[in-house]
Structures are given as structure tokens and as C-alpha cells.
Design a protein around this motif. Structure first.
Motif, PDB file in Angstrom:
ATOM      1  N   HIS A  70      31.204  25.632  61.885  1.00 40.56           N
ATOM      2  CA  HIS A  70      29.810  25.546  62.296  1.00 40.56           C
ATOM      3  C   HIS A  70      29.594  24.428  63.316  1.00 40.56           C
ATOM      4  CE1 HIS A  70      28.922  28.343  59.078  1.00 40.56           C
ATOM      5  NE2 HIS A  70      29.519  27.531  58.206  1.00 40.56           N
ATOM      6  N   SER A  71      28.731  24.680  64.269  1.00 43.26           N
ATOM      7  CA  SER A  71      28.415  23.688  65.300  1.00 43.26           C
ATOM      8  C   SER A  71      27.803  22.446  64.678  1.00 43.26           C
ATOM      9  CB  SER A  71      27.438  24.277  66.321  1.00 43.26           C
ATOM     10  OG  SER A  71      27.987  25.412  66.950  1.00 43.26           O
ATOM     11  N   PHE A  72      28.144  21.278  65.243  1.00 47.83           N
ATOM     12  CA  PHE A  72      27.630  20.004  64.745  1.00 47.83           C
ATOM     13  C   PHE A  72      26.388  19.602  65.524  1.00 47.83           C
ATOM     14  CE2 PHE A  72      32.135  19.763  63.568  1.00 47.83           C
ATOM     15  CZ  PHE A  72      32.015  19.443  62.227  1.00 47.83           C
ATOM     16  N   LYS A  73      25.393  19.092  64.787  1.00 45.49           N
ATOM     17  CA  LYS A  73      24.140  18.663  65.409  1.00 45.49           C
ATOM     18  C   LYS A  73      24.007  17.149  65.497  1.00 45.49           C
ATOM     19  CE  LYS A  73      19.935  19.318  67.038  1.00 45.49           C
ATOM     20  NZ  LYS A  73      19.467  17.928  67.145  1.00 45.49           N
ATOM     21  N   CYS A  74      24.539  16.404  64.502  1.00 48.35           N
ATOM     22  CA  CYS A  74      24.258  14.970  64.443  1.00 48.35           C
ATOM     23  C   CYS A  74      25.312  14.250  63.606  1.00 48.35           C
ATOM     24  CB  CYS A  74      22.867  14.735  63.851  1.00 48.35           C
ATOM     25  SG  CYS A  74      22.561  15.653  62.316  1.00 48.35           S
ATOM     26  N   GLY A  75      25.402  12.932  63.802  1.00 45.49           N
ATOM     27  CA  GLY A  75      26.373  12.152  63.054  1.00 45.49           C
ATOM     28  C   GLY A  75      25.959  10.699  62.928  1.00 45.49           C
ATOM     29  N   THR A  76      26.565   9.988  61.961  1.00 46.27           N
ATOM     30  CA  THR A  76      26.300   8.561  61.775  1.00 46.27           C
ATOM     31  C   THR A  76      27.486   7.898  61.078  1.00 46.27           C
ATOM     32  OG1 THR A  76      24.808   6.924  60.791  1.00 46.27           O
ATOM     33  CG2 THR A  76      25.140   8.937  59.554  1.00 46.27           C
ATOM     34  N   PHE A  77      27.720   6.628  61.410  1.00 42.81           N
ATOM     35  CA  PHE A  77      28.670   5.778  60.692  1.00 42.81           C
ATOM     36  C   PHE A  77      27.938   4.817  59.757  1.00 42.81           C
ATOM     37  CE2 PHE A  77      31.186   6.911  64.455  1.00 42.81           C
ATOM     38  CZ  PHE A  77      32.430   7.195  63.890  1.00 42.81           C
ATOM     39  N   GLY A  78      26.618   4.923  59.660  1.00 40.29           N
ATOM     40  CA  GLY A  78      25.790   3.895  59.049  1.00 40.29           C
ATOM     41  C   GLY A  78      25.977   3.667  57.566  1.00 40.29           C
ATOM     42  N   ASP A  91      25.452  19.827  60.270  1.00 41.90           N
ATOM     43  CA  ASP A  91      25.766  20.958  61.147  1.00 41.90           C
ATOM     44  C   ASP A  91      24.674  22.026  61.117  1.00 41.90           C
ATOM     45  OD1 ASP A  91      26.232  22.720  58.954  1.00 41.90           O
ATOM     46  OD2 ASP A  91      28.379  22.255  58.919  1.00 41.90           O
ATOM     47  N   PHE A  92      24.897  23.074  61.882  1.00 42.14           N
ATOM     48  CA  PHE A  92      23.893  24.127  62.064  1.00 42.14           C
ATOM     49  C   PHE A  92      23.767  25.037  60.843  1.00 42.14           C
ATOM     50  CE2 PHE A  92      23.788  22.578  66.230  1.00 42.14           C
ATOM     51  CZ  PHE A  92      22.809  23.219  66.973  1.00 42.14           C
ATOM     52  N   ASP A  93      24.679  24.908  59.868  1.00 40.09           N
ATOM     53  CA  ASP A  93      24.605  25.711  58.649  1.00 40.09           C
ATOM     54  C   ASP A  93      24.017  24.928  57.487  1.00 40.09           C
ATOM     55  OD1 ASP A  93      25.189  28.282  57.414  1.00 40.09           O
ATOM     56  OD2 ASP A  93      26.715  27.222  56.240  1.00 40.09           O
ATOM     57  N   GLY A  94      23.553  23.691  57.757  1.00 40.88           N
ATOM     58  CA  GLY A  94      22.924  22.899  56.715  1.00 40.88           C
ATOM     59  C   GLY A  94      23.866  22.028  55.919  1.00 40.88           C
ATOM     60  N   ASN A  95      25.107  21.860  56.386  1.00 37.56           N
ATOM     61  CA  ASN A  95      26.095  21.095  55.632  1.00 37.56           C
ATOM     62  C   ASN A  95      26.105  19.619  56.020  1.00 37.56           C
ATOM     63  OD1 ASN A  95      27.393  23.420  54.263  1.00 37.56           O
ATOM     64  ND2 ASN A  95      27.940  23.997  56.363  1.00 37.56           N
ATOM     65  N   LEU A  96      26.250  18.764  55.007  1.00 34.88           N
ATOM     66  CA  LEU A  96      26.551  17.347  55.189  1.00 34.88           C
ATOM     67  C   LEU A  96      28.015  17.146  54.848  1.00 34.88           C
ATOM     68  CD1 LEU A  96      26.002  14.259  55.402  1.00 34.88           C
ATOM     69  CD2 LEU A  96      25.242  14.365  53.010  1.00 34.88           C
ATOM     70  N   ASN A  97      28.788  16.614  55.794  1.00 29.12           N
ATOM     71  CA  ASN A  97      30.195  16.316  55.563  1.00 29.12           C
ATOM     72  C   ASN A  97      30.494  14.885  55.970  1.00 29.12           C
ATOM     73  OD1 ASN A  97      31.303  18.917  54.651  1.00 29.12           O
ATOM     74  ND2 ASN A  97      30.775  19.636  56.697  1.00 29.12           N
ATOM     75  N   VAL A  98      31.467  14.268  55.315  1.00 29.85           N
ATOM     76  CA  VAL A  98      31.948  12.943  55.680  1.00 29.85           C
ATOM     77  C   VAL A  98      33.422  13.063  56.016  1.00 29.85           C
ATOM     78  CG1 VAL A  98      32.294  10.563  54.937  1.00 29.85           C
ATOM     79  CG2 VAL A  98      30.243  11.804  54.199  1.00 29.85           C
ATOM     80  N   TRP A  99      33.816  12.489  57.184  1.00 24.98           N
ATOM     81  CA  TRP A  99      35.157  12.695  57.725  1.00 24.98           C
ATOM     82  C   TRP A  99      35.896  11.380  57.919  1.00 24.98           C
ATOM     83  CZ3 TRP A  99      36.162  17.858  58.363  1.00 24.98           C
ATOM     84  CH2 TRP A  99      35.057  18.716  58.511  1.00 24.98           C
TER      85      TRP A  99
END
Length: 362
Positions: A70-78, A91-99
Motif C-alpha cells: 500500500h502507498s505511504f502517506k506519512c511518517g514520523t520518528f517522534g 498508509d492508504f489502507d489505514g495501516n500504522l506500521n513501525v519499521w
């Protein structure tokens, strides 16, 4: 020439280097304490793109890349530590992931945060910024604003959502603030109908709300880790607003100012300078950047006839502006380590590293 000496003392927005990509860019973030940055976006086939680059002189070198479903919309290191520097994405499918940027195969944490696109994300409690637990806030098209502690699985630790399906508004922007001690933290949210809401995470209530004339594209506190001082919001139709959040009157609310930029297009974002909370950059829909400084009034409060106290707003002054792209500036991130260094992306599928000079004179 008359006035030349004064103009030379003003900050200038310079393009240090740039790179054309083959992806649509939705967000860029500096990797803390490094010369690296991350690009988040979408391939033409609508799959997600995470790319990590390193700035070496005037060269932008790709270090690693991963393609996701899924396409990514936003990110943070905060919400990450300076040691780990884990990236949280929406992402565009509503997922929160940490990488883990060194191991992009499988996310370290996953939650189905929203029913559709995650519009915005912010983090607090990591990187030594903000007291309290490391938390991530997301907002989405479903109108929900959710706060996540990645040490707890599946469910958000707080969720603010519309009372009924008929009252659902697309939430476009979120930002943490007021995290000056362990038990204090607020989330600011902006919606497509112009609503701005300030949620108090300690009490689980709406602490303040107002409505602007146009959809709110971005919100940003001047600092996350101090008692509420001020915040900015940008909207469609070229307006931005600054609120003095120190004083909230029972009926008048917070004192604020509104400015309309000449380009007449959407202001896609606003970011305060990490090294000077009175300076902020706005992102223009015409491909321009504009640098402003906020000046406080002589007195920040005034006594009303009934004895109550209301806030007094200051003023803003444009320090510099420059058109840097042919399409809207979609994202912008100041370097947390080097004053004036920034990375930003635009819908012309280019990333640019910029330098703002003479900020120490502001």
C-alpha cells in the motif's frame, strides 16, 4: 544602494541540491542524528515506496529501498529513541506500521489504525522530546484521531471519533503538544470542514475547538515539550492562522491572527524551526516556500470588563519566500541537528535539500 545592507541581513531560501524520482512523494523525514533522510510515497502501480537517502556534499545517494503493498502517506520518528530511530508510517489502507530502516522486510509493529487512508501522523516521547510515554497519533478519512503506544498491541490507548456516522468529517492533520511533564499531553487536530480541535489526553476531553473558513491541511505546535504556548494551522485558499494557546478565555477562546498569502493556492503545510520556535515555514500550492517570524505583543493578556483575562495575539513578518517547484510542495522537514537545513518534496516528483541562511540573525 539604499536598503541593500538591510536586505543582505535577511534570511535566504537556497536550493542546495535536488533529485528527480519516479515516485509520487507524500512525506520526507530526516533520520535523527544523521545525514540520511527517508522518502515515503507511491509507485505508479500504486504500491508503497520507502526510500532511504544520504546527503553527501551536493550528492543525494540512495542507500536502500523497499516496496510494499500500500502507498505511504506519512511518517514520523517522534516516538522512537535516538538509538533505534524507528520510523512509524501511515498508509492508504489505514495501516500504522513501525519499521527498522536496516531491516525493512517486516514491520516491528502493526495496527489497523483506520478504515481507510491515514492522512497524518505524529510522534512524541521519543528522541528526548516531550515527557511521558512514547506515543504515536494518527488521523484518517474515517474522522478518528487515535493515540498508540507501541508497547501495547492492537488497540489505541485513546481514540476520539465522531459521535455519529452523520457527523463524520475527514481529519487531515494532527500534532502533539503540551508534553512538558509525565501526565500532560494534548493532540491538535484539523478537519476538512475547517474545524480545529484540541484534545486533552489526561482528561480525554476536547479542551478547545474553533472553526476556520476552509479545510485545515496542517497543524503544528511551536514546541511539543513545553506548556502550551502557540500553534499554527494552514488551510485551503492560501490562509494560515496562528493561535496564542497560553490563555484561553471562557467565551472568546484563544487569541489568533489570520494571514492570506498572495499565491492564492492551498497552503499544504507548516513547520516550526527546531532551533527557534518563533520561526516557521509554510508550503505553498504554487510550489513556493515562505519563511515567517512571530513577534509577541508587549502584553500577552488583557483584563476584560468582567474581570476575566483574555489572550492578546502578536504579529507575523515574512522573512523570505521563494518558488522552488512547478507543483505543490507536499512535505517539508527541518533537520533537527543542523539549523536551516531542510528536505522537502513536491508533486513534480523531485526531492530537494534546501538551506535557509542567516537564521542566527533573526
Amino acid at each position: 544602494m539604499p536598503g541593500m545592507a538591510g536586505s543582505l541581513q535577511q534570511p535566504q531560501i537556497l536550493e542546495h541540491t535536488s533529485k528527480s524520482l519516479s515516485v509520487t512523494i507524500y512525506d520526507t523525514k530526516w533520520v535523527p542524528s544523521s545525514a540520511r533522510f527517508v522518502v515515503l510515497g507511491s509507485h505508479p502501480r500504486n504500491s508503497g515506496c520507502i526510500q532511504v537517502y544520504e546527503l553527501g556534499g551536493t550528492e543525494i545517494n540512495k542507500l536502500t529501498e523497499a516496496e510494499k503493498q500500500h502507498s505511504f502517506k506519512c511518517g514520523t520518528f517522534g516516538a522512537s529513541s535516538l538509538t533505534q530511530r524507528h520510523l512509524a508510517t501511515g498508509d492508504f489502507d489505514g495501516n500504522l506500521n513501525v519499521w527498522d530502516l536496516d531491516r525493512l522486510g517486516t514491520p516491528l509493529y502493526h495496527a489497523k489504525a483506520h478504515s481507510s487512508i491515514v492522512n497524518a501522523i505524529d510522534g512524541c516521547g521519543g528522541l528526548g522530546v516531550g515527557r511521558g510515554a512514547p506515543e504515536i497519533v494518527t488521523c484518517g478519512r474515517d474522522g478518528r484521531v487515535c493515540v498508540w503506544d507501541t508497547r501495547q498491541k492492537d488497540d489505541p490507548v485513546a481514540c476520539f471519533e465522531p459521535a455519529t456516522s452523520d457527523s463524520t468529517r475527514d481529519c487531515w492533520a494532527v500534532s502533539f503538544g503540551n508534553a512538558y511533564e509525565e501526565n500532560e499531553r494534548c493532540v491538535l487536530a484539523g478537519y476538512d470542514n475547517g474545524d480545529v480541535k484540541l484534545f486533552d489526553l489526561r482528561t480525554g476531553t476536547v479542551r478547545y475547538e474553533t472553526t476556520l473558513q476552509n479545510g485545515v491541511c496542517a497543524v503544528d505546535f511551536d514546541r511539543k515539550d513545553i506548556p502550551m504556548n502557540k500553534f499554527a494551522a494552514t488551510t485551503l485558499e492560501s490562509r494560515f492562522h496562528v493561535f496564542d494557546a497560553r490563555t484561553q478565555h471562557a467565551t472568546k477562546g484563544m487569541a489568533s491572527l489570520s494571514e492570506k498569502q498572495a499565491h492564492g493556492s492551498t497552503i499544504w503545510g507548516v513547520r516550526h524551526l527546531p532551533q527557534n520556535r518563533e520561526v516557521f515555514m509554510t508550503l505553498g500550492g504554487d510550489g513556493s516556500l515562505a519563511l515567517y517570524k512571530y513577534s509577541y505583543p508587549e502584553k500577552r493578556t488583557a483584563k476584560e470588563e468582567d474581570g476575566s483575562v483574555s489572550g492578546v495575539i502578536g504579529s507575523v513578518n515574512m522573512l523570505a519566500s521563494r518558488t522552488v517547484a512547478s507543483q505543490p510542495i507536499s512535505c517539508f522537514d527541518w533537520s533537527p541537528d543542523k539549523e536551516g537545513l531542510a528536505v522537502f518534496g513536491s508533486f513534480d516528483q523531485s526531492i530537494r535539500v534546501g538551506i535557509v541562511t542567516k537564521l542566527h540573525k533573526v
